[in-house]
Each structure stands twice: as structure tokens, then as C-alpha cells.
Design a protein around this motif. Structure first.
Motif, short mmCIF file in Angstrom:
data_model
loop_
_atom_site.label_atom_id
_atom_site.label_comp_id
_atom_site.label_asym_id
_atom_site.label_seq_id
_atom_site.Cartn_x
_atom_site.Cartn_y
_atom_site.Cartn_z
N ARG A 109 -19.22 -0.31 33.71
CA ARG A 109 -18.42 -1.32 34.27
C ARG A 109 -19.47 -2.66 34.76
NH1 ARG A 109 -13.25 0.94 37.52
NH2 ARG A 109 -12.19 2.22 35.93
N SER A 110 -19.12 -3.58 34.72
CA SER A 110 -20.38 -4.70 35.17
C SER A 110 -19.93 -4.68 36.74
CB SER A 110 -19.97 -6.04 34.52
OG SER A 110 -18.41 -6.64 34.82
N VAL A 111 -20.93 -5.16 37.43
CA VAL A 111 -21.01 -5.16 38.82
C VAL A 111 -21.58 -6.44 39.30
CG1 VAL A 111 -21.79 -4.30 41.12
CG2 VAL A 111 -21.59 -2.71 38.91
N ASN A 112 -20.82 -7.08 40.26
CA ASN A 112 -20.97 -8.51 40.86
C ASN A 112 -21.74 -8.27 42.14
OD1 ASN A 112 -21.16 -11.09 42.04
ND2 ASN A 112 -19.00 -11.41 41.66
N LEU A 113 -23.09 -8.07 41.98
CA LEU A 113 -24.11 -7.99 43.07
C LEU A 113 -23.52 -9.05 44.42
CD1 LEU A 113 -27.51 -6.92 41.58
CD2 LEU A 113 -25.57 -5.37 42.79
N SER A 114 -23.55 -10.26 43.92
CA SER A 114 -23.30 -11.22 45.02
C SER A 114 -21.97 -10.79 45.94
CB SER A 114 -23.14 -12.66 44.36
OG SER A 114 -22.70 -13.65 45.32
N LYS A 115 -20.86 -10.36 45.17
CA LYS A 115 -19.85 -9.98 45.98
C LYS A 115 -20.07 -8.81 46.97
CE LYS A 115 -14.95 -8.59 45.42
NZ LYS A 115 -13.83 -8.04 44.40
N ASP A 171 -21.77 -10.09 49.90
CA ASP A 171 -20.99 -10.83 50.82
C ASP A 171 -20.21 -9.75 51.54
OD1 ASP A 171 -21.79 -13.15 49.57
OD2 ASP A 171 -19.89 -13.50 48.49
#
Length: 594
Positions: A532-538, A541
Motif C-alpha cells: 500500500r502507498s504511504v503518506n510520509l507527510s501525514k 504531522d
């Protein structure tokens, strides 16, 4: 005058003559073998009794001083904890980096911060000093010479006390400052200062949280201390400046040079006894100044009276030796016997000699009053020991429930083994391990080997839950097995890897946990090969507290616990794996425990 001298010579001549009467011999015997040795023995014994009283009273006062100082340290701990709580709040952290916002937003942010500071202000007042913001943008904010607490903006350096707080390396310091708010003439107050750290970057800012009026809170703790009459108690810093206690003219303290150390933490002069204790955490000293008259009661005065009276009697004792033999010698012998029989804490019956109106009666009354005071001190110490035992019993009782749970799970485990369901038994065993290490008898720090057992047991449970749809590897460097770390910080990361990464990969998922040594650090990595794709920015935060508080509670809790325990240079971070998936990295200081 010559006739009196001749009379004395006649008496001495008779005493020396061979025809000395039995009375004369008795007088001479009493004088040489009883009276003079008795006077010498009494002189030494009275001094030793005074010294013994001072030592016994000083021992009790030292214990009382230590316990009262611990209470004051807890007051300082509460103030420091309030500042830490405010410092870690998102509202205070928003002020760390100046950013362009509208005037309405500035007013809203200012009012919210004022309310936060007001909520914590009870007896001491909390304020936030900001040195990196443009004070002109906040023209509506009153200056510190108008308001006694709140948010203040300074367009220049705020003073030496603010510089000291910024140079303290993030630690809290106690500093005298001018009292905030309107005053006709400057008044000083004592403040607890701590520079605000940016939890996002790990750097210290030029913002300072200040708690003023702490001397009022400390003074209340001092007022609760009961000491003998005319005693003084005060708290001083390492430079001798009085933080609380004393009076307006008494602002510094130093021990008198004319004195000696009676025992550790007790300084004795001719007039006073000084009992003190140092706090290594807050670099201050609690001092009791107790007049010796209040410690010894009337014992010293009676002792002086008896010595003077004995010297006066010595001149005329030859004429009145038989008259005073029953009224002085025997009562003194009885008092000496009672002194040897007395045991601290044991109540003694009143002496009939105490009803006498002469010096002997006064001495008996003083001795009885002294035993009553000592018994009271022993009783107070005994009550304190009882309370400590009660606290230990409460702690032992709180451990009964986990112990009962472990025994019950152990019984279920063996029941599963005997019943032919080993998988259920293994799950019960793993659950017992997870619960036992998770509770850890109330300890916050555990060894890495215990954390490894906890994670391994948790992974076995998840293997059975997901029907062995993933694999895991657990690698631990033997050199760090005895290092300490906050308990249960790896399991939330493993849980996220399974739940959001490999939980539904049908046997292709893999979790790898590595714990190894790197320079003076311990590094823990949790990797998965999730697709699955991961949102490092989230994720960033969430770790910095910018995201919704209801999201990512587990990893945010792990990061905050590490940083509050070891500092902002350590904590949790995420990065993408080149092979695909996600890698979580925990950095900890290398600390060993038994």
C-alpha cells in the motif's frame, strides 16, 4: 574580720587534730570522698546529659527537615510538571515559529493562550514571554508592567533573568525577578523559568515559560511545619538568597562563624541550633533556626542554677551537711537512677519530688518535661513509620490483581495442554506474557530482552489470528539486551505494520524487527514489505502533533514518551524502503540497568 578568720582557723585546726570528733571525720570524709567527687561527677554528667538531649533532638529534627524538604520538592515538581504540560501542548508550540497570520487569528491565538495560562494559574501565576515575534503586531497585548500574568511580547532583550533561562540548556531555574503588574515601587518575587523547546525540530526557542509568586506556595508549605517557639524556617538557594520564610529584612542567610558541627546537617552555636537539608534537584536548602532554650526547655537554666547553688553551698556545707543530706543527696541519687531507667517512648510516672518548690523540684519537673517532649518526638516518628507501612501494604494490595490474573492464565494454559488444544494453550501463554510485561509491576523502564519477549508473544498471537498469512523475523544484538527502554514501544509499530501493511497479503507479507547498537545509541527498526502507498507527510504531522488528535494515537504516544523521557534528540521517524513497504526507526540512548 579577724575574728571570723580566727574561727575558720580554729575549725580547720580541730579537723586536723588527732582528737577529731566522729562528726568532724564524717564531714571530712563526706567532703573529700563524696562531696567533691559528686560535684565533679554532676558537672560532667550534666554536660553529657545536655549533649545527649541536643543529639536526640537534632536527630528527630533532621528527619523532620528531610521529610518537609521532600514536601517542598513535590511543590516544585508540581510547578515544573505544569510547565512541561503547557510546553508540550500544541497551543504553546504554535508560538515557536513566527508565521504571517491575520489580526483576527493573532487575537484568537493570544486569547486561547491566555486562557491556557489562566487555567494553570492558581496561587502561582504562569506567563509566556515571546522574544522572536514582532511586538507591533500585538499592539493590543498589555505589557508586563500592567498585567501580572499572561502572554507578553518583547521587542528587545527582556533582562538578565530571561537570558539565564535561555542559557540553562532547557532546565528549570529559580530566579528573583521584579514582580509583574502595576506597582508604585518595584517589588521582587521568585520565579521558576524554563525555556520552551520545539518538539518538532528538537531545538530550544527564545520563548520562556515563567511561574511567578512561587514563594507564596513555598511559604504555605513552610507555614505547615510545626517547630518550637521562636524558631525560624526558611528556604535558601545555593547563593544563600532566601526564597521563602524569614521576613522582609532577612533576605540572605549564612551560618554563624562561631559554632561547630554537632552532627551532619546540624550546626550548633551557643544560642541556636541550625538544622538543614540540601535538595540536589532544585539546588536549594531548607534551614531550621531553633533557639537552644526552646530545645532544652528550662534544663539549661536549671543546670546553671544548680551549679551556682552547689558552689555557694560548698562554703557552708560543713555546717549543714547533715541537714541537707536527706533533702539533696538522696533526691539527686533518685534522679540519676530515673535518668538511667528512662527509655525513649516509655512514659514515666511523675516524681513526688517534682512538687517541691526548690531547685530540686524544678530540676525534677524539667527532667519530666524533657521526657514528655522526647516521647512526643518518638511518637511522631512512630506514626510516620506506621503511615509508611500502610503505603507499602496498599502497594502490595495493588499487585494482587495482576498476580491473580497471571495465576488464572497459567491454570488455563495447563488446562489447554491437558485438554489436547495446544494452540489455545500457546495463545494463553503468549497473552500472559504480553500482560505481564505490559504491566511490569508499575515500572516505566524495562530491559530490551523483556520488550523482545513482549513483541514475540504479540506476534505469535497475531500469527494465529491471521492464520499464518505473514512471516516475521526478530533480530536482537546481544550487546544491548540489558539496555533500558520505555515499555511497550515496539508493539504499536508492529501492530501498524500488520494492520496497514501486510495483514491481507496471503502469505507474502513479512515483518522484520531489528534491535542493534549504533555508537552511543540503540536503534530499533520495524520494517514491512506492504504494497500500500504511504503518506510520509501525514505520518510526520501525526508525530509532531499537527494532525487530528484522534488519528495515530499509538505512534504519537510512543514518540512523546521517548522524547519526554530522553529529550527531543531521540524519538520515532518513518522512511520508505527501496524494496517497497515502510520502515519505522526508533533512536534511544544506550542506558544499562541491573
Amino acid at each position: 574580720m579577724r575574728s571570723a578568720d580566727n574561727g575558720v582557723l580554729d575549725v580547720l585546726g580541730k579537723l586536723k587534730s588527732k582528737s577529731m570528733t566522729l562528726t568532724g571525720k564524717g564531714i571530712l570524709f563526706v567532703l573529700v570522698f563524696i562531696l567533691l567527687p559528686a560535684l565533679l561527677i554532676f558537672w560532667v554528667a550534666s554536660n553529657q546529659a545536655t549533649l545527649a538531649i541536643k543529639q536526640q533532638v537534632s536527630n528527630a529534627l533532621v528527619e523532620l527537615n528531610i521529610q518537609n524538604h521532600a514536601t517542598i520538592d513535590r511543590v516544585m515538581d508540581a510547578i515544573d510538571q505544569n510547565i512541561v504540560n503547557m510546553m508540550s501542548s500544541s497551543l504553546i508550540q504554535q508560538w515557536n515559529t513566527p508565521r504571517p497570520i491575520s489580526e483576527r487569528q493573532r487575537v484568537k491565538q493570544y486569547v486561547a493562550t491566555e486562557n491556557l495560562l489562566a487555567n494553570y494559574s492558581v496561587k502561582e501565576k504562569y506567563s509566556l514571554f515571546l522574544l522572536e515575534h514582532d511586538a507591533a503586531d500585538y499592539y493590543f497585548v498589555p505589557p508586563p508592567d500592567i498585567s501580572d500574568s499572561g502572554v507578553f511580547f518583547l521587542d528587545r532583550e527582556g533582562g538578565k533573568w530571561l537570558d539565564n533561562a535561555l542559557n540553562a540548556g532547557g532546565a528549570g531555574i529559580v530566579q528573583p525577578i521584579n514582580q509583574l503588574g502595576f506597582a508604585i515601587s518595584p517589588k521582587q518575587t521568585f520565579a521558576y523559568l524554563r525555556a520552551v523547546s520545539d518538539l518538532t525540530t528538537g531545538k530550544r526557542t527564545r520563548n520562556v515559560l515563567v511561574a511567578t509568586g512561587i514563594e507564596t506556595v513555598i511559604q504555605e508549605a513552610l507555614n505547615a511545619i510545626n517547630l518550637p517557639e521562636q524558631s525560624r524556617k526558611f528556604l535558601v538557594d545555593q547563593d544563600g538568597v532566601v526564597l521563602a520564610g524569614g521576613n522582609s529584612e532577612f533576605r540572605s542567610f549564612a551560618f554563624p562563624e562561631q559554632g561547630e558541627e554537632l552532627r551532619p546537617n546540624v550546626w550548633m552555636t551557643n544560642d541556636s541550633m541550625y538544622v538543614y537539608h540540601d535538595s540536589p534537584m532544585y539546588m536549594n536548602r531548607l534551614v531550621y533556626e531553633i533557639p537552644l532554650k526552646s530545645v532544652l526547655g528550662s534544663h539549661t537554666a536549671v543546670q546553671d542554677i544548680i551549679k551556682i547553688t552547689a558552689l555557694c553551698y560548698f562554703a557552708v556545707i560543713l555546717l549543714f551537711i547533715f541537714y541537707f543530706s536527706k533533702s539533696i543527696v538522696r533526691p539527686m541519687a533518685r534522679l540519676a537512677a530515673f535518668t538511667r531507667m528512662y527509655e525513649p517512648g516509655k512514659k514515666m510516672a511523675r516524681f513526688k519530688e517534682g512538687e517541691r518548690k526548690d531547685e530540686i523540684g524544678l530540676f525534677y519537673s524539667s527532667f519530666f518535661a524533657m521526657t514528655e517532649r522526647l516521647n512526643q518526638l518518638v511518637k511522631e516518628k512512630y506514626v510516620m513509620e506506621i503511615k509508611q507501612k500502610e503505603s507499602e501494604l496498599i502497594l502490595l494490595h495493588s499487585q494482587i490483581t495482576p498476580h491473580l490474573l497471571y495465576n488464572t492464565l497459567d491454570s488455563v494454559y495447563w488446562y489447554g495442554i491437558r485438554g489436547g488444544v495446544p494452540e489455545v494453550a500457546e495463545m494463553v501463554r503468549d497473552l500472559s506474557t504480553v500482560l505481564r510485561i505490559g504491566l511490569s509491576r508499575g515500572k516505566e523502564l524495562i530491559h530490551i530482552r523483556e520488550e523482545r519477549e513482549h513483541v514475540e508473544a504479540y506476534l505469535h498471537l497475531q500469527e494465529k489470528r491471521y492464520e499464518h498469512s505473514f512471516q516475521f523475523r526478530l533480530e536482537v544484538d546481544p550487546a544491548v539486551e540489558n539496555c533500558l527502554l520505555p515499555k511497550v514501544i515496539i508493539q504499536p509499530l508492529v501492530e501498524n505494520s500488520i494492520l496497514h501493511g501486510i495483514g491481507k497479503m496471503d502469505g507474502e507479507g513479512e515483518v522484520c524487527i531489528r534491535i542493534k547498537e549504533a555508537a552511543d545509541e540503540v536503534r530499533i527498526t520495524v520494517e514491512d514489505n506492504g504494497f500500500r502507498s504511504v503518506n510520509l507527510s501525514k505520518l510526520s504531522d501525526i508525530l509532531t502533533g499537527k494532525a487530528d488528535p484522534d488519528q495515530g494515537f499509538g505512534i504519537r504516544n510512543v514518540n512523546k514518551r521517548i522524547q519526554l523521557r530522553f529529550g527531543l534528540s531521540y524519538g520515532l521517524s518513518y522512511e520508505l524502503r527501496e524494496e517497497g513497504g515502510l520502515r519505522a526507526l526508533i533512536r534511544l540512548p544506550r542506558r544499562f540497568g541491573e
